[in-house]
Structures are given as structure tokens and as C-alpha cells.
Design a protein around this motif. Structure first.
Motif, PDB file in Angstrom:
ATOM      1  N   LEU A  71       0.841  -1.189   0.000  1.00  0.00           N
ATOM      2  CA  LEU A  71       0.000   0.000   0.000  1.00  0.00           C
ATOM      3  C   LEU A  71       0.883   1.248   0.000  1.00  0.00           C
ATOM      4  O   LEU A  71       1.909   1.303   0.676  1.00  0.00           O
ATOM      5  CB  LEU A  71      -0.917   0.015   1.220  1.00  0.00           C
ATOM      6  N   GLN A  72       0.457   2.252  -0.753  1.00  0.00           N
ATOM      7  CA  GLN A  72       1.190   3.503  -0.869  1.00  0.00           C
ATOM      8  C   GLN A  72       0.251   4.658  -0.543  1.00  0.00           C
ATOM      9  O   GLN A  72      -0.821   4.797  -1.127  1.00  0.00           O
ATOM     10  CB  GLN A  72       1.749   3.674  -2.284  1.00  0.00           C
ATOM     11  N   LEU A  73       0.672   5.495   0.432  1.00  0.00           N
ATOM     12  CA  LEU A  73      -0.098   6.681   0.801  1.00  0.00           C
ATOM     13  C   LEU A  73       0.651   7.917   0.317  1.00  0.00           C
ATOM     14  O   LEU A  73       1.819   8.100   0.662  1.00  0.00           O
ATOM     15  CB  LEU A  73      -0.289   6.764   2.314  1.00  0.00           C
ATOM     16  N   PRO A  74      -0.005   8.761  -0.458  1.00  0.00           N
ATOM     17  CA  PRO A  74       0.676   9.959  -0.963  1.00  0.00           C
ATOM     18  C   PRO A  74       1.139  10.874   0.168  1.00  0.00           C
ATOM     19  O   PRO A  74       0.532  10.929   1.246  1.00  0.00           O
ATOM     20  CB  PRO A  74      -0.401  10.640  -1.813  1.00  0.00           C
ATOM     21  N   ILE A 103      10.072  -4.239   1.593  1.00  0.00           N
ATOM     22  CA  ILE A 103      10.786  -3.811   2.800  1.00  0.00           C
ATOM     23  C   ILE A 103      11.821  -2.749   2.447  1.00  0.00           C
ATOM     24  O   ILE A 103      11.969  -1.747   3.156  1.00  0.00           O
ATOM     25  CB  ILE A 103      11.441  -5.026   3.486  1.00  0.00           C
ATOM     26  N   GLU A 104      12.510  -2.942   1.328  1.00  0.00           N
ATOM     27  CA  GLU A 104      13.503  -1.955   0.908  1.00  0.00           C
ATOM     28  C   GLU A 104      12.845  -0.601   0.628  1.00  0.00           C
ATOM     29  O   GLU A 104      13.387   0.462   0.979  1.00  0.00           O
ATOM     30  CB  GLU A 104      14.249  -2.458  -0.324  1.00  0.00           C
ATOM     31  N   ARG A 105      11.669  -0.639   0.002  1.00  0.00           N
ATOM     32  CA  ARG A 105      10.951   0.603  -0.285  1.00  0.00           C
ATOM     33  C   ARG A 105      10.623   1.344   1.014  1.00  0.00           C
ATOM     34  O   ARG A 105      10.761   2.570   1.096  1.00  0.00           O
ATOM     35  CB  ARG A 105       9.660   0.276  -1.043  1.00  0.00           C
ATOM     36  N   TYR A 116       4.559   3.796   2.976  1.00  0.00           N
ATOM     37  CA  TYR A 116       4.231   2.467   2.479  1.00  0.00           C
ATOM     38  C   TYR A 116       3.933   1.530   3.648  1.00  0.00           C
ATOM     39  O   TYR A 116       4.444   1.721   4.761  1.00  0.00           O
ATOM     40  CB  TYR A 116       5.394   1.900   1.665  1.00  0.00           C
ATOM     41  N   CYS A 117       3.128   0.505   3.358  1.00  0.00           N
ATOM     42  CA  CYS A 117       2.898  -0.514   4.391  1.00  0.00           C
ATOM     43  C   CYS A 117       2.405  -1.806   3.760  1.00  0.00           C
ATOM     44  O   CYS A 117       1.850  -1.829   2.657  1.00  0.00           O
ATOM     45  CB  CYS A 117       1.900  -0.015   5.443  1.00  0.00           C
ATOM     46  N   LEU A 118       2.650  -2.891   4.478  1.00  0.00           N
ATOM     47  CA  LEU A 118       2.074  -4.208   4.195  1.00  0.00           C
ATOM     48  C   LEU A 118       1.231  -4.578   5.404  1.00  0.00           C
ATOM     49  O   LEU A 118       1.682  -4.440   6.545  1.00  0.00           O
ATOM     50  CB  LEU A 118       3.161  -5.257   3.995  1.00  0.00           C
ATOM     51  N   GLY A 148       5.554  -1.194   7.989  1.00  0.00           N
ATOM     52  CA  GLY A 148       5.258   0.074   7.351  1.00  0.00           C
ATOM     53  C   GLY A 148       6.071   1.226   7.885  1.00  0.00           C
ATOM     54  O   GLY A 148       6.840   1.104   8.835  1.00  0.00           O
ATOM     55  N   ASN A 149       5.861   2.373   7.261  1.00  0.00           N
ATOM     56  CA  ASN A 149       6.437   3.622   7.728  1.00  0.00           C
ATOM     57  C   ASN A 149       5.523   4.192   8.817  1.00  0.00           C
ATOM     58  O   ASN A 149       4.899   3.444   9.537  1.00  0.00           O
ATOM     59  CB  ASN A 149       6.607   4.588   6.548  1.00  0.00           C
TER      60      ASN A 149
END
Length: 335
Positions: A71-74, A103-105, A116-118, A148-149
Motif C-alpha cells: 500500500l502507498q499513501l501519498p 521492505i527496501e521501499r 508504504y505498508c504491508l 510500514g512507515n
């Protein structure tokens, strides 16, 4: 009005919990409980105590590197997983990414940029060799990992009891008793960010014009910051708001339930009850309300007290065999 989550009282902290006294000390009390240092001996936790990068590298080394939905949050959303402005979709997007790259991202994410998160990744299917012993639950209880972040998950409930273990980073859990439902302003039941309905209140910056009764929920809430190795028990269906406080965060959780079949989980039954009862004429709806109060909540005492044990059926002791038979009957009825 200042409604700082960090100013709330903490849940009770319990030590010396074993499998033998787990029910008496934890689950029978039906209150959240913090278990400090619960998993401090896990190698993954020890890696996380060194640095974010160490935790990430440890996971990459043990990953089976299967594709995941990243998942990507702007940037600009402050990491809050939520709806879009029209409540017709979500404020995040997802893309297929292999675990090590995901994970690298996260590790390379920059402050002020996209986050980002899983979510809810089964550990057993995606990692090999992680030592995640949990002496309080049966050995076949499945574990899930959340990465995640700096992500904030709005207040929601789980349909099963939950032990959540912070592995890397810090997290703040804010918990609301089920009785605060009306003061949490719950969003759509059939369009949700992750399967369960969520509170519409932005608890980091509440809008009391839109949600004037939220202070009542706040007054009943508990909140605690957990560090790597700490765990929290969350009874179902307590509502909980989860804020990841570090640049990179890892959590392991365990759900378990005494329900014998998955189809008997309460939330799908609630949706079906709404479908079945909500649009009935007033007289019929009130009649069914009385029937539910009688059979489900036993407001008139045991509704099967006049029946012999062998004739009580579903009103008696629930067994796996009875539950499975009822599941088959319901499946036939709902076709």
C-alpha cells in the motif's frame, strides 16, 4: 479542546502471565492489558532494538520473497489510512511487490514523502525460521506481520481476541470500550479500508463540529505507547486506534477465537441482521427485537430452561459438531 491521546490513562500492565493463569489474569477480565517485554528475547525484536535497518535486513534474510500488496499513501496525508474525500474509495493505492523489495521501499522512504505498508501478511507462508514463540496460545495459532512507515490506522475492532507484539519502532494504541460505539462515528459498514468498519474521527486532530460527541469516547479511552518487545492484549470487539511512531515499524499479532466455524463470526451476522430486519414494518421489527432479546440476550432468563438437555440443540452447549451442522443448514438457507 485538547484531546491529546498521550494524556489518556494507560491500560493495566500485567506481569508473570503463563498459560496456566492466562484466563484468570487476562481474558476473563475483559479489559486491555499490556505485557511489557513479552517478546524481548525474539531475535527479530533484538534486531529491531539495534536499528530499523537491522530489523528490515533480518526480515529480508528470512523472507520467502513472495509477491505482496504494497500500500502507498501519498505525501501530505500524514500516513492516515482512510477514505477518499467522497467516501467512494480509499486514499491509498496498492501494487504487487515482492517482500524483499517492499521492505527496501519502506526503509528508503524519505521524511515528508510517500509512505508504504504491508498489512496482515501470514508469517508462516512468507517467512522461514522466524522464532516467534508465544507461550500463552496454542502452537497452531497463526501469526501475522504488519510492516510500514509512519502509518495511522483509524479506530476499528477485531472479530477475534488479539495479542499484538511490537517488534520494531514504537506504536501508540488507543482503546475504546464497545459501549462508546455511538460516540465514535463509525463509517460505512460495507465499504471499509481493511475489512472492518472504522471511526470517521481523526483522533490526532478531531473535528468536534462534525463529531461533537467524540469527547465522551475520549473520556472513556485508554492509551499506551509500546516499544520493541512489548505486547498488548485487545479483547474483541474493543475499538482501537493504532499509530506507528517510527520511520519503520514492524508488528506481529495473533488472533484467536472460541468460535468453532469462521462463518459464525459476528460481523457478517450483523450485516445479515441489518439486511433482514432494518426495513421491516415497525410492528414486525419490534417483534423480532423482542425475540432477539429473549433468545440471544436471555433477558427473561434461560430461554431453554424448560427443555431437557438433549432437546436444547443450539440453545444448549455449543459443540464443534453442532456448529458445523448449523453452518451447513445456514448455507442451505442463504442460497
Amino acid at each position: 479542546m485538547t484531546l491529546d491521546l498521550a494524556a489518556l490513562p494507560s491500560p493495566r500492565e500485567v506481569s508473570g502471565v503463563t498459560a496456566d493463569n492466562f484466563a484468570a489474569e487476562i481474558t476473563d477480565i475483559y479489559q486491555p492489558a499490556v505485557l511489557r517485554g513479552f517478546a524481548s528475547h525474539w531475535p527479530l525484536v533484538q534486531a529491531g532494538q539495534q536499528s530499523d535497518a537491522d530489523a528490515g535486513r533480518y526480515l529480508q534474510q528470512h523472507s520467502l520473497d513472495k509477491p505482496q500488496v504494497l500500500l502507498q499513501l501519498p505525501a501530505g496525508l500524514n500516513g492516515r489510512l482512510f477514505y477518499n474525500d467522497s467516501l467512494t474509495g480509499m486514499n491509498f493505492s496498492g501494487s504487487q511487490t515482492r517482500m524483499t523489495a517492499a521492505i527496501e521501499r519502506m526503509l528508503q522512504a524519505t521524511p515528508g514523502g510517500d509512505r508504504y505498508c504491508l498489512q496482515c501478511v501470514p508469517v508462516q507462508d512468507n517467512f522461514a525460521g522466524l522464532m516467534l514463540d508465544n507461550p500463552l496460545l496454542s502452537a497452531d495459532t497463526k501469526s501475522f506481520i504488519w510492516l510500514g512507515n509512519g502509518i495511522t490506522v483509524p479506530a476499528h475492532f477485531d472479530e477475534a481476541s488479539n495479542i499484538a507484539v511490537v517488534v520494531a519502532g514504537k506504536r501508540r494504541f488507543t482503546l475504546f470500550p464497545p459501549q462508546q460505539l455511538a460516540n465514535l462515528y463509525i463509517g460505512p459498514l460495507d465499504l471499509t479500508p481493511a475489512g472492518q468498519p472504522v471511526s470517521m474521527v481523526n483522533m490526532l486532530a478531531p473535528d468536534l463540529t462534525a463529531h461533537p460527541n467524540y469527547p465522551k469516547a475520549y473520556a472513556a479511552a485508554l492509551s499506551v505507547e509500546l516499544h520493541p518487545g512489548d505486547a498488548i492484549y485487545i479483547p474483541t470487539p474493543w475499538w482501537h486506534h493504532v499509530q506507528s511512531l517510527s520511520a519503520f515499524n514492524v508488528l506481529i499479532n495473533y488472533w484467536w477465537s472460541n468460535v468453532y466455524v469462521a462463518s459464525a463470526l459476528p460481523f457478517p451476522m450483523l450485516l445479515h441482521a441489518i439486511q433482514a430486519f432494518k426495513h421491516l414494518p415497525d410492528g414486525q421489527r419490534q417483534a423480532w427485537q423482542y425475540m432477539l432479546q429473549h433468545y440471544l440476550f436471555a433477558e427473561n432468563g434461560d430461554p431453554a430452561a424448560h427443555l431437557p438437555a438433549q432437546a436444547k440443540g443450539i440453545l444448549g452447549e455449543m459443540t464443534p459438531q453442532l456448529a458445523q451442522g448449523l453452518q451447513r443448514w445456514l448455507a442451505a438457507q442463504l442460497k
